[in-house]
Scaffold this active site. Structure first.
Site, PDB file in Angstrom:
ATOM      1  N   TYR A  15       0.851  -1.205   0.000  1.00 28.04           N
ATOM      2  CA  TYR A  15       0.000   0.000   0.000  1.00 28.04           C
ATOM      3  C   TYR A  15       0.879   1.245   0.000  1.00 28.04           C
ATOM      4  CZ  TYR A  15      -3.447   3.472   1.613  1.00 28.04           C
ATOM      5  OH  TYR A  15      -4.254   4.584   1.724  1.00 28.04           O
ATOM      6  N   ASP A  47       9.238   2.572   0.646  1.00 25.61           N
ATOM      7  CA  ASP A  47       8.131   3.215   1.342  1.00 25.61           C
ATOM      8  C   ASP A  47       8.222   2.793   2.809  1.00 25.61           C
ATOM      9  OD1 ASP A  47       5.810   4.039   2.499  1.00 25.61           O
ATOM     10  OD2 ASP A  47       4.549   3.566   0.774  1.00 25.61           O
ATOM     11  N   LYS A  89       3.849   8.849   9.323  1.00 21.82           N
ATOM     12  CA  LYS A  89       3.438   8.234  10.599  1.00 21.82           C
ATOM     13  C   LYS A  89       4.319   8.638  11.780  1.00 21.82           C
ATOM     14  CE  LYS A  89       0.727   4.626   8.437  1.00 21.82           C
ATOM     15  NZ  LYS A  89      -0.676   4.561   8.679  1.00 21.82           N
TER      16      LYS A  89
HETATM   17  C1  PLP Z   1       3.317   1.965   3.549  1.00 20.45           C
HETATM   18  C2  PLP Z   1       2.402   3.138   3.472  1.00 20.45           C
HETATM   19  N1  PLP Z   1       2.632   4.079   2.554  1.00 20.45           N
HETATM   20  C3  PLP Z   1       1.859   5.176   2.458  1.00 20.45           C
HETATM   21  C4  PLP Z   1       0.784   5.351   3.288  1.00 20.45           C
HETATM   22  C5  PLP Z   1      -0.083   6.568   3.174  1.00 20.45           C
HETATM   23  O1  PLP Z   1       0.131   7.397   4.280  1.00 20.45           O
HETATM   24  P1  PLP Z   1      -1.014   8.422   4.769  1.00 20.45           P
HETATM   25  O2  PLP Z   1      -2.140   7.618   5.303  1.00 20.45           O
HETATM   26  O3  PLP Z   1      -0.322   9.279   5.779  1.00 20.45           O
HETATM   27  O4  PLP Z   1      -1.407   9.205   3.552  1.00 20.45           O
HETATM   28  C6  PLP Z   1       0.503   4.393   4.251  1.00 20.45           C
HETATM   29  C7  PLP Z   1      -0.652   4.541   5.165  1.00 20.45           C
HETATM   30  O5  PLP Z   1      -1.016   3.686   5.915  1.00 20.45           O
HETATM   31  C8  PLP Z   1       1.319   3.250   4.348  1.00 20.45           C
HETATM   32  O6  PLP Z   1       1.068   2.283   5.230  1.00 20.45           O
END
Ligand code: PLP
Length: 429
Positions: A145, A233, A261
């Site tokens: 994700y 990521d 986060k």
């Molecule tokens: C691995 C990863 N990348 C990107 C995101 C997107 O972050 P945000 O919810 O702060 O937009 C998330 C959100 O859970 C994530 O788990």
């Protein structure tokens, strides 16, 4: 056991849906069963809902609250910062301070650009990679994700390569090529038409999978060979798997890293950090990096306080959290066997995933064995016992979880696993 009283949460939801679609501000929050409980107050890792029910929180804001809901250092920093005025969208000293701190903590953080969410940071990283290479194609891994924007919000499950929701523009992902995470052999399909490979270095969203031996090295080798920008990521793994995130833990260095986060200490934040030469177009202003709330003083102060705290205590804090997570998994696996139910848990660092429907998974494609409804039934049973986990079975540990919390949680897990022996009451057609 008597069912908890959710009368006020139910009444709130019914009323909230009048002007608030689905009664929440993010769809997954509305899927909590039997009702999304309305949280009135949080202290450390303890929550109290509108009906007075108390919970030990393992959602921790979907990950950011590694230090819990009320860390002294973050509260003091935000209070200090508020007193100086909001200064939204101004240039302020907190920006360089956090970028410098990152350079000290994350192995590849030479230059950092701040945004407001992880979703935005992913988009900025992809833009930087396309600008740096002059190429368009992006390699993405199934079930990883990377936020909710149309181009990468595809292949949310190992057996469905399509968009994750209705309303997406399928054309947006035309340059996205899908691969199976963990399968090094498939990387042979990478070539010099790709701008970037983006992946969760430890696949937390799919269900807390550690990278198979050699996989990240293979990704690094192939991307280097073809001049492709490698993007880790680390929105979840950053500052959760250790101060230097997954890249430090597994010893494989990406070109760019996406953070979010934990980096914000609980306030909204996103960041792209990485190699100075690749960030060059941002540094010259040729590549537009925009956003009213980028680098807002409150988030940066909260982040600075949280990361400073983590840096000071890293050598004790991370091993403790990892050990607690490992113990929780071992407990689930033993108790599931004892109860005679097909269920298991696996962890990466302090992120734990519960699964029902299988006694163990080796790779992401095994997710097809998981019974999602039964996993949600397990988290429902936990909620009734005062344990607040994500309905998909993900549990984040935080520094305020103490021995008493963990003992209570183990006890609740044993009971909740027992409840799975009773067949679910299926809804009629
Ligand atoms: C691995 C990863 N990348 C990107 C995101 C997107 O972050 P945000 O919810 O702060 O937009 C998330 C959100 O859970 C994530 O788990």
């Amino acid at each position: 056991m008597p069912a908890p009283d959710y009368t006020r949460s139910r009444a709130y939801r019914a009323a909230a849906c009048t002007h608030l679609p689905f009664g929440v501000s993010s769809t997954p929050r509305g899927r909590q069963s039997p009702v999304p409980v309305v949280i009135e107050e949080a202290q450390g890792v303890h929550l109290t809902d509108l009906d007075g029910n108390r919970y030990i929180d393992f959602t921790l804001g979907y990950g950011p609250l590694l230090l819990g809901h009320t860390p002294d250092c973050v509260q003091a920093a935000v209070t200090r910062e508020m007193a100086r005025g909001l200064r939204t969208a101004t240039v302020h000293r907190g920006e360089a301070a956090l970028a410098d701190l990152l350079a000290d903590c994350v192995p590849t953080a030479e230059q950092t650009a701040f945004v407001t969410t992880g979703t935005e940071a992913v988009q900025l990283a992809l833009r930087i990679a396309r600008a740096a290479t002059g190429r368009l194609r992006i390699a993405k891994f199934r079930a990883n994700y990377h936020g909710w924007i149309d181009n990468v919000h595809v292949a949310g499950a190992p057996d469905n390569d399509g968009p994750c929701t209705i309303g997406q523009d399928p054309a947006a992902s035309a340059n996205v090529v899908l691969f199976d995470w963990g399968d090094a052999a498939q990387l042979a399909a990478l070539d010099s038409s790709f701008a970037a490979v983006i992946l969760e270095p430890a696949a937390i969203n799919p269900g807390c999978f550690a990278p198979p031996p050699g996989f990240l090295d293979a990704v690094r080798t192939m991307t280097r060979q073809h001049g492709i920008v490698l993007i880790f990521d680390e929105v979840i793994t950053g500052f959760r798997l250790g101060l230097g995130g997954a890249q430090q833990r597994y010893g494989v260095l990406p070109d760019l890293t996406v953070l979010g986060k934990v980096l914000g200490g609980g306030l909204p934040i996103g960041a792209v950090t990485g190699r100075r030469d690749i960030m060059h177009d941002v540094a010259t202003g040729r590549l537009l990096h925009r956003g009213t709330f980028n680098g807002n003083p409150l988030s940066l102060a909260a982040g600075f306080a949280a990361i400073s705290h983590l840096r000071t205590h890293a050598t004790t804090l991370y091993p403790r959290l990892d050990a607690m997570a490992a113990e929780l998994c071992a407990h689930v696996n033993t108790q599931a066997m004892r109860a005679g139910v097909a269920a298991c848990a696996q962890a990466v660092g302090s992120a734990v995933q519960l699964f029902v429907g299988t006694k163990g998974l080796t790779c992401i494609s095994d997710l097809t064995q998981v019974d999602r409804a039964e996993t949600a039934r397990l988290t429902d049973a936990l909620l009734q016992r005062g344990i607040y986990a994500l309905p998909r079975g993900l549990m984040y540990l935080g520094t305020p979880h103490d021995d008493t919390d963990m003992a209570t949680t183990r006890h609740a897990l044993s009971e909740a696993l027992e409840t799975l022996r009773t067949p679910p009451t299926r809804q009629g057609p």
